[in-house]
Design an enzyme around this catalytic site. Structure first.
Site, mmCIF file in Angstrom:
data_model
loop_
_atom_site.group_PDB
_atom_site.id
_atom_site.type_symbol
_atom_site.label_atom_id
_atom_site.label_comp_id
_atom_site.label_asym_id
_atom_site.label_seq_id
_atom_site.Cartn_x
_atom_site.Cartn_y
_atom_site.Cartn_z
ATOM 1 N N ASP A 116 -21.216 2.148 54.257
ATOM 2 C CA ASP A 116 -20.468 2.399 53.028
ATOM 3 C C ASP A 116 -20.031 1.069 52.427
ATOM 4 O OD1 ASP A 116 -19.299 3.882 51.030
ATOM 5 O OD2 ASP A 116 -17.440 4.237 52.121
ATOM 6 N N HIS A 123 -12.274 -0.492 41.142
ATOM 7 C CA HIS A 123 -11.635 0.117 42.311
ATOM 8 C C HIS A 123 -11.002 -0.951 43.196
ATOM 9 C CE1 HIS A 123 -10.909 2.633 45.789
ATOM 10 N NE2 HIS A 123 -11.685 1.865 46.529
ATOM 11 N N GLU A 187 -13.000 9.809 48.078
ATOM 12 C CA GLU A 187 -13.663 8.710 47.386
ATOM 13 C C GLU A 187 -14.952 9.252 46.803
ATOM 14 O OE1 GLU A 187 -11.919 4.753 49.620
ATOM 15 O OE2 GLU A 187 -14.014 5.298 49.974
ATOM 16 N N GLU A 189 -18.405 8.888 45.387
ATOM 17 C CA GLU A 189 -19.406 7.849 45.563
ATOM 18 C C GLU A 189 -20.814 8.388 45.283
ATOM 19 O OE1 GLU A 189 -19.042 5.567 49.125
ATOM 20 O OE2 GLU A 189 -16.878 5.910 49.308
ATOM 21 N N ASP A 221 -16.420 10.395 50.419
ATOM 22 C CA ASP A 221 -15.993 9.696 51.622
ATOM 23 C C ASP A 221 -14.505 9.980 51.831
ATOM 24 O OD1 ASP A 221 -15.977 7.963 53.806
ATOM 25 O OD2 ASP A 221 -15.464 6.243 52.563
ATOM 26 N N ARG A 225 -5.504 7.759 54.214
ATOM 27 C CA ARG A 225 -4.986 6.446 53.826
ATOM 28 C C ARG A 225 -3.915 5.929 54.778
ATOM 29 N NH1 ARG A 225 -9.024 4.667 50.737
ATOM 30 N NH2 ARG A 225 -9.371 5.967 48.889
ATOM 31 N N GLN A 228 -5.712 4.789 57.913
ATOM 32 C CA GLN A 228 -6.468 3.591 57.543
ATOM 33 C C GLN A 228 -5.566 2.365 57.411
ATOM 34 O OE1 GLN A 228 -8.483 4.040 53.803
ATOM 35 N NE2 GLN A 228 -9.421 2.018 53.850
ATOM 36 N N LYS A 241 -11.685 7.069 58.300
ATOM 37 C CA LYS A 241 -12.869 7.444 57.518
ATOM 38 C C LYS A 241 -13.843 8.332 58.300
ATOM 39 C CE LYS A 241 -12.463 4.536 53.852
ATOM 40 N NZ LYS A 241 -12.657 4.881 52.449
ATOM 41 N N THR A 245 -17.679 12.868 56.160
ATOM 42 C CA THR A 245 -18.214 12.353 54.901
ATOM 43 C C THR A 245 -19.150 13.418 54.368
ATOM 44 O OG1 THR A 245 -18.095 10.061 55.661
ATOM 45 C CG2 THR A 245 -19.537 10.524 53.788
ATOM 46 N N GLU A 346 -5.780 5.783 43.569
ATOM 47 C CA GLU A 346 -5.669 5.142 42.259
ATOM 48 C C GLU A 346 -5.106 6.096 41.213
ATOM 49 O OE1 GLU A 346 -9.507 2.715 41.476
ATOM 50 O OE2 GLU A 346 -9.992 4.223 43.007
#
Length: 399
Positions: A116, A123, A187, A189, A221, A225, A228, A241, A245, A346
């Protein structure tokens, strides 16, 4: 023009023809291609002698077909197009068309390795501002190489698979605790599926992208948080993570995306020689993120700083080999505006600005029972539009 009922004018018309793997009550898993709201049974077509692919289309995964390489991919695509547009083939092909509502879609390929990337400047800058306020948003290396990490191939799942809330360690003012994540995120992607492998010790040039990469999937993904943030110092993503996925059930071949390649953003400073891709092209994909049925963001893939060809060149520059079924993802797709971001980190600015989701509720991060769906479209030939297969998932409570 196609003789297939309902396919003319569809974003899944004969200009698209994405591949997947399906089964029904009377069909074992095999390869199919979507046309309109139907699935053409390619395993049955090959068994009937309508398509030639060395027996790969009757397999329960796309990997054997992916390994055949671009000349065979092109020949099969041309033959499928002929079967679906020449009415002389209708009598033989029509019995092999199965309504989409009657099939179960499976993980389309066995994932060999999963990488990834972190290729959106918008971002990366947003994350930098959230986590490092008052400091430069981009770290010094970011514009010199595509940042990435190796993920867990065994937890890549097909769209629709439930996502169980992960547990792990997270920091609190009282010290670290172990329990379910309370800052679960997405996420949005785009992923690239490798067909042709490469030998260990031999880098793959950016210019050889189309010889190795078969096609594109959408990727979510999922990211814890809080887990992480506690674990990534000093290394990169790990348990935050690796729990799941999600990828779309349909793989859109690169050949369907010919009209979607557009000039990528200028890169300054100049990149290293091995990262020079001429022409320097990205993809004009328009993503949409829905949270409990409410559209909350529309990330534009054309703004990505690092291109798919550069990502491939970078992940092999040290001599790492490619394997059939490798998946590498772009990293979160975010544009310059708040309504164009590809993560809820975000969108809610680190959880400080709640947003409205379906049902009139507000959220900062995902709650149990929430559903996220990512879709995308791309320009097709002659002014048409094609759709990429959606990727969706619903959050289940921690176990």
């Amino acid at each position: 023009m196609t003789w297939v009922t309902g396919a003319e004018g569809s974003p899944y018309g004969v200009h698209n023809l994405p591949y997947g793997v399906f089964r029904t009550a009377d069909r074992e898993p095999r390869v199919g291609v979507r046309v309109g709201d139907l699935v053409l049974d390619l395993g049955g077509a090959e068994a009937a002698g309508l398509v030639l692919a060395a027996g790969a289309l009757g397999r329960p995964r796309l990997n054997e077909f992916l390994a055949l390489g671009r000349p065979q991919w092109t020949a099969v695509r041309q033959r499928i197009t002929e079967l679906l547009t020449d009415s002389a083939h209708r009598a033989a092909v029509e019995p092999l068309l199965v309504p989409l509502a009657e099939v179960e879609l499976l993980l389309p390929f066995e994932v060999a390795d999963y990488v990834d990337f972190y290729s959106s400047e918008h971002h990366a800058a947003n994350v930098g501002q959230i986590f490092r306020p008052g400091q430069p948003p981009l770290l010094p290396n970011w514009k010199h190489l595509p940042i990435g990490y190796h993920g867990r191939a065994g937890t890549v799942v097909v769209s629709g698979t439930p996502v169980v809330r992960p547990q792990g360690q997270r920091a609190t003012p009282q010290g670290p605790v172990t329990g379910p994540s309370v800052r679960l995120d997405i996420e949005a992607e785009v992923g690239f599926v490798v067909g042709v492998p490469s030998p260990l010790g031999r880098p793959v040039a950016a210019g050889d992208f189309a010889e190795h990469v078969f096609g594109v999937v959408l990727v979510n993904d999922w990211s814890a948080r809080d887990i992480q943030a506690w674990e990534y110092q000093p290394l990169g993503p790990f348990l935050g993570k690796s729990f799941a996925t999600s990828v779309s059930a349909w793989v859109t071949p690169l050949e369907a995306l010919g009209a979607a390649f557009v000039p990528a953003p200028d890169q300054d400073p100049p990149v290293a020689d091995y990262l020079r891709d001429e022409p320097h092209l990205g993809l004009d994909l328009s993503l949409t993120v829905e949270w409990n049925g409410e559209r909350v963001s529309q990330p534009p893939f054309a703004t990505m700083y690092w291109t798919p060809a550069q990502q491939l060149a970078h992940l092999t520059v040290n001599g790492a080999s490619l394997r059939t079924g490798d998946l590498y993802a772009s990293g979160t797709v975010s544009g310059p505006e708040r309504h164009q971001v590809g993560s809820f980190l975000e969108l809610t600015w680190g959880g400080t600005e709640p947003v409205k989701v379906g049902g009139g509720e507000t959220r900062t991060f995902l709650e149990d029972g929430d559903t996220v769906t990512i879709t995308a479209t791309a320009p097709g030939p002659d002014g048409t539009t094609l759709a990429l297969g959606e990727v969706t998932g619903t959050i289940f409570p921690a176990r």
